[in-house]
Design a protein around this motif. Structure first.
Motif, short mmCIF file in Angstrom:
data_model
loop_
_atom_site.label_atom_id
_atom_site.label_comp_id
_atom_site.label_asym_id
_atom_site.label_seq_id
_atom_site.Cartn_x
_atom_site.Cartn_y
_atom_site.Cartn_z
N LEU A 1 -23.88 16.42 9.74
CA LEU A 1 -23.21 15.56 10.08
C LEU A 1 -22.16 15.14 11.51
O LEU A 1 -21.78 15.43 12.42
CB LEU A 1 -22.71 16.52 9.28
CG LEU A 1 -21.20 16.40 8.80
CD1 LEU A 1 -20.96 15.19 7.70
CD2 LEU A 1 -20.10 17.56 8.56
N PRO B 1 -14.84 4.78 11.86
CA PRO B 1 -16.05 3.49 10.58
C PRO B 1 -16.71 2.74 11.76
O PRO B 1 -17.59 2.74 11.80
CB PRO B 1 -14.46 3.16 10.14
CG PRO B 1 -13.96 3.97 10.30
CD PRO B 1 -12.68 4.21 11.26
N ALA C 1 -19.00 6.32 13.27
CA ALA C 1 -20.21 6.40 12.54
C ALA C 1 -21.50 4.88 12.21
O ALA C 1 -22.18 5.27 11.85
CB ALA C 1 -18.86 6.32 10.38
N THR C 2 -21.00 3.84 12.11
CA THR C 2 -21.71 2.33 11.54
C THR C 2 -23.13 2.53 13.21
O THR C 2 -24.52 3.36 12.92
CB THR C 2 -21.19 1.38 11.70
OG1 THR C 2 -20.42 1.26 11.29
CG2 THR C 2 -22.24 0.35 11.75
N LEU D 1 -25.12 6.13 12.21
CA LEU D 1 -25.95 5.65 10.89
C LEU D 1 -27.02 4.67 11.52
O LEU D 1 -27.99 5.15 11.66
CB LEU D 1 -25.34 5.36 9.93
CG LEU D 1 -24.56 6.26 8.95
CD1 LEU D 1 -23.46 5.14 8.23
CD2 LEU D 1 -25.34 7.44 8.49
N ARG E 1 -24.85 12.45 7.87
CA ARG E 1 -24.18 12.49 6.97
C ARG E 1 -22.65 12.27 8.03
O ARG E 1 -22.31 12.56 8.45
CB ARG E 1 -23.60 13.94 6.03
CG ARG E 1 -25.33 14.46 5.45
CD ARG E 1 -25.84 13.24 4.46
NE ARG E 1 -26.71 13.56 3.65
CZ ARG E 1 -27.23 13.93 2.64
NH1 ARG E 1 -25.66 14.86 2.02
NH2 ARG E 1 -28.62 14.69 2.03
N ILE E 2 -21.73 11.96 6.72
CA ILE E 2 -20.57 10.85 6.91
C ILE E 2 -19.09 11.88 7.24
O ILE E 2 -18.96 12.18 5.80
CB ILE E 2 -20.52 9.84 7.40
CG1 ILE E 2 -21.66 9.17 8.01
CG2 ILE E 2 -18.73 9.33 8.11
CD1 ILE E 2 -21.49 9.84 9.25
N LEU E 3 -18.12 12.28 7.54
CA LEU E 3 -17.17 12.98 6.58
C LEU E 3 -15.71 12.78 7.67
O LEU E 3 -15.81 13.13 8.93
CB LEU E 3 -17.54 14.68 6.60
CG LEU E 3 -16.08 15.14 6.06
CD1 LEU E 3 -15.40 14.91 5.11
CD2 LEU E 3 -16.19 16.98 6.54
N PHE E 4 -15.13 11.81 7.55
CA PHE E 4 -13.96 11.58 8.63
C PHE E 4 -12.73 12.38 8.00
O PHE E 4 -12.49 12.98 6.49
CB PHE E 4 -13.69 9.73 7.42
CG PHE E 4 -14.48 9.02 7.45
CD1 PHE E 4 -15.11 8.45 9.15
CD2 PHE E 4 -15.52 8.07 7.12
CE1 PHE E 4 -15.41 7.22 9.29
CE2 PHE E 4 -15.96 7.25 7.09
CZ PHE E 4 -16.37 6.46 8.14
N LEU F 1 -15.63 4.14 1.67
CA LEU F 1 -16.20 5.69 1.78
C LEU F 1 -17.90 5.94 0.58
O LEU F 1 -17.82 7.38 0.41
CB LEU F 1 -15.24 6.31 0.93
CG LEU F 1 -13.79 6.59 1.74
CD1 LEU F 1 -12.89 7.64 1.06
CD2 LEU F 1 -14.75 7.22 3.23
N SER G 1 -20.24 7.38 2.37
CA SER G 1 -19.37 9.33 3.50
C SER G 1 -18.20 9.89 2.59
O SER G 1 -18.27 9.96 0.99
CB SER G 1 -18.37 8.14 4.53
OG SER G 1 -19.87 7.22 4.96
N VAL H 1 -20.69 17.64 1.46
CA VAL H 1 -20.79 16.22 2.01
C VAL H 1 -22.00 16.45 2.50
O VAL H 1 -23.05 15.95 1.87
CB VAL H 1 -20.63 15.83 3.44
CG1 VAL H 1 -21.65 14.51 3.91
CG2 VAL H 1 -19.05 15.61 2.72
#
Length: 505
Positions: free
Chosen positions: A431, A444, A447-448, A451, A458-461, A475, A478, A497
């Motif tokens: 994560l 973001p 996160a890109t 990934l 997994r992504i959690l903002f 989202l 995410s 998540v």
């Protein structure tokens, strides 16, 4: 002469020709339209000062405010703008007045003056709207920036308070003090949330909402927030009341407008909710128009101009935060709608909210489904989490909370350190927990990158201020955790998540 007369009458600007004795000797059709005065009454029967309408406050223009034959004796034309005037039929206008003297050879004073009048009411209205929009945008940016810093501080306060409460022995004398700190932080978080709504930096979840259904659903709450001697009416018209809006935020709009109306009617009155459909407003549409009208004390022009500003209030100290109407403004604007107010002193107020029409079936009303409060709980895990948070207090709280629940944590303060940590970590990272606003880049974007490097991550903002970076579309796949949060909220969001099913390839 006939051709000149036709041209004279066809001009869009109003033209008056006045003699040295100040009587009007010629006027075209546009002049009669601007001043709402018949041609026969205007020409040969009106002194030039009588031609001009009165000000909005009922006073006449002083002679030294207007161009005369004497003031134009230097031969130079003069341009004035007459603001806030009322025509005989009560219409408020702004008129641009351009005057040019006419001289006979050898005469020091003009024998006549040509005055041209242009109705610039619409232009001035648009200029005022643009200026107001610019001011509100600047206030929104300021409010959003302040909210970001305050939410980081509140996250640390509420988080460490929750940890201390969990570790206290039974019947500790410190428990009540810590609870008071917690309650104070919650009140501050509510004010910050209102600021975020005003600044349009709050992450909303636009879906299908029913305006009529919302009003009916929360009618008991409306009844409780207005005085008992206020009569409440509802009138629903139009084919649809489905709008594209966050249901919980729509409830807040309705309640805030109801509270504002109730405060304006301390001795009772009538509160009316109306809905209808309008095809177009300001070149956009269609909209559901929600009108909220009261018979209260009303507002003058100065108060109307500031009604939606944050912290502006006419209430006594301690009786209002000044955030109710600013919250309405922010929510409605962020959903792609518009809100206006029409009011006069002693004549009540009408707020008109334009919300974009949509199709679909509304979800359950948020007021019937209380949001869960996650204490520290028993949720645990042994997955590896990469944390990216530039605020030391929030980062320390997050690391302590997650490690205390068994998670393996890689701690970083910015995107550059996160990249290096990810490259140096040979094992799986389950994560990415990242703040939205980071030094040098944004969550973001990071996160890109992650990934692409680690497709299964997994992504959690998390953020106390989304700054327009996070949208509901972003989202997809995410999740988002709003600051301030408690340790239990963080653990629950992480676990949720991580436990999601893998999307189909």
């Amino acid at each position: 002469d006939d051709q000149l007369h036709v041209i004279f009458d066809a001009l869009d600007e109003g033209i008056l020709l006045t003699r040295a004795d100040h009587t009007v000797m010629a006027a075209n059709h546009a002049a009669t339209e601007i001043f709402r005065t018949p041609h026969d009454e205007l020409v040969e029967h009106r002194h030039e000062f009588e031609t001009l309408p009165i000000r909005e406050d009922g006073t006449e223009f002083a002679r030294d405010e207007l161009p005369t034959h004497a003031t134009l004796s230097d031969g130079k034309p003069r341009v004035d703008v007459l603001e806030g005037i009322l025509t005989p039929d009560g219409y408020r206008r702004w008129i641009s007045l351009s005057t040019r003297p006419l001289f006979r050879p050898g005469d020091p004073l003009p024998y006549a003056v040509v005055s041209s009048f242009a109705d610039v009411t619409e232009r001035r209205r648009l200029e005022q709207e643009m200026a107001q929009a610019g001011k509100m945008e600047a206030l929104g940016r300021l409010a959003g920036g302040v909210a970001h810093d305050i939410n980081n501080i509140l996250t640390a306060i509420t988080g460490y308070t929750a940890l201390l409460l969990d570790d206290l022995p039974d019947r500790s004398p410190l428990e009540s003090d810590l609870q008071e700190i917690e309650h104070a932080a919650e009140r501050a978080a509510h004010l910050v949330d209102q600021l975020l709504s005003f600044s349009r930096r709050r992450v909303l979840g636009p879906s299908v909402a029913d305006v009529r259904g919302t009003i009916e659903q929360i009618s008991p709450m409306i009844r409780r927030v207005v005085p008992e001697d206020v009569e409440i009416e509802t009138h629903f018209r139009g084919a649809t009341a489905m709008v594209r809006a966050d249901p919980s935020q729509l409830e807040q709009v309705v309640l805030n407008l109801a509270v504002n109306a109730g405060d304006a009617m301390p001795r009772g009155g009538r509160l009316v909710f109306e809905t209808t459909t309008v095809e177009q407003y300001r070149g956009e549409g269609p909209f559901v128009l929600l009108s909220v009208s009261d018979t209260g004390i009303g507002m003058d022009a100065a108060v109307r101009a500031r009604a939606f500003e944050p912290f502006f209030t006419t209430k006594d100290v301690g009786k209002g935060t000044g955030l109710g109407l600013s919250t309405v403004y922010g929510i409605v604007t962020q959903t792609g709608g518009h809100v206006t107010v029409y009011s006069e002193p002693g004549e009540g107020s009408t707020f008109r909210v334009y919300l974009p029409v949509t199709i679909g079936t509304p979800g359950p009303s948020p007021s019937t489904a209380p949001a869960p409060v996650h204490e520290t709980g028993n949720e645990t895990g042994d997955e590896t989490i990469l944390i990216v948070e530039d605020d030391p207090a929030v980062r320390s709280l997050s690391v302590e909370t997650l490690r205390g629940r068994g998670f393996h944590v890689i701690e970083t303060s910015d995107a550059a350190h996160a990249r290096r940590a990810a490259l140096g970590h040979r094992k799986r990272i389950d994560l990415l927990l990242t703040d939205v606003v980071l030094p040098g880049t944004r969550g973001p974007e990071l996160a890109t990158e992650m990934l692409q490097q680690r497709p299964g991550i997994r992504i959690l903002f998390m953020s106390g201020y989304a700054e327009g970076v996070i949208t509901p579309e972003m989202l997809d796949g995410s999740a988002f955790l709003a600051k301030p949060f408690r340790p239990g909220d963080l653990v629950h969001a992480v676990r949720e998540v991580l436990d999601r099913e893998e999307p189909d390839a």
